[in-house]
Design an enzyme around this catalytic site. Structure first.
Site, short mmCIF file in Angstrom:
data_model
loop_
_atom_site.label_atom_id
_atom_site.label_comp_id
_atom_site.label_asym_id
_atom_site.label_seq_id
_atom_site.Cartn_x
_atom_site.Cartn_y
_atom_site.Cartn_z
N ASP A 72 -61.25 -56.40 80.54
CA ASP A 72 -61.02 -56.03 81.94
C ASP A 72 -61.98 -54.91 82.33
OD1 ASP A 72 -59.89 -53.56 81.36
OD2 ASP A 72 -57.94 -54.03 82.21
N GLU A 73 -62.09 -54.68 83.63
CA GLU A 73 -63.11 -53.77 84.15
C GLU A 73 -62.98 -52.38 83.55
OE1 GLU A 73 -60.94 -55.55 85.91
OE2 GLU A 73 -61.83 -56.37 87.75
N ASP A 74 -61.74 -51.90 83.54
CA ASP A 74 -61.49 -50.54 83.08
C ASP A 74 -61.89 -50.38 81.61
OD1 ASP A 74 -60.41 -47.88 83.37
OD2 ASP A 74 -58.70 -48.56 82.19
#
Ligand SMILES: *[C@@H]1O[C@H](CO)[C@@H](O)[C@H](O)[C@H]1NC(C)=O
Length: 152
Positions: A72-74
């Site tokens: 995921d992006e984070d």
């Protein structure tokens, strides 16, 4: 995007639940995120809202090898060992939406929590201009009724 040294960031339109997902920018620096998903994230951004310099990315082999898992992006951005200070602000200090998600359905009016309203109205931040100029939403009616203590 072409001049990205490490990671550059910008607002993305038509992202639920706030209609827009954007870094919160003060004096050309990212001070937070206006995204509407988990506030626990260090980088609450969407894939369409940032670019990474490929040479910089390749210096972080952990990122590349972990991309198949926890994707995921984070998580991805955290493996790059960057801080908010490293983020390069694009789209006129994040006051313009130049990237749109096209497969989401926009609410008529964004659902904005009290805390976000405070951010939207804050004169030193990018959000007010972003909503007014690009999304055509007048935020002046959204002045919070009570003072909220938010440090940025
Ligand atoms: C971004 O904001 C800074 C001051 O906060 C200003 O000096 C600069 O000109 C702005 N940049 C753009 C592209 O609007």
């Amino acid at each position: 995007m072409r001049y990205t040294r490490k990671v550059s960031v910008w607002p993305v339109g038509l992202v639920q639940p706030l209609s827009v997902s954007t870094p919160i920018v003060k004096n050309s620096k990212v001070v937070g995120f206006h995204d509407g998903r988990s506030q626990a994230k260090k980088f609450a951004m969407r894939w369409t809202g940032f670019a990474v310099n490929i040479e910089f990315l390749l210096q972080h082999s952990k990122t590349v090898t972990s991309m198949v898992r926890n994707f995921d992006e984070d998580y991805f951005l955290q493996t790059l060992n960057i801080d908010l200070d490293d983020l390069e602000v694009k789209a006129n200090n994040c006051t313009q939406v130049l990237a749109w998600n096209t497969k989401t359905v926009q609410r008529k009016f964004p659902k904005v929590e009290h805390m976000y309203k405070y951010h939207l109205y804050h004169p030193d931040l990018n959000l007010r201009l972003l909503y007014q100029n690009t999304l055509g939403i007048n935020v002046s009616d959204w002045m919070p009724t009570k003072t909220t203590n938010i440090t940025l």
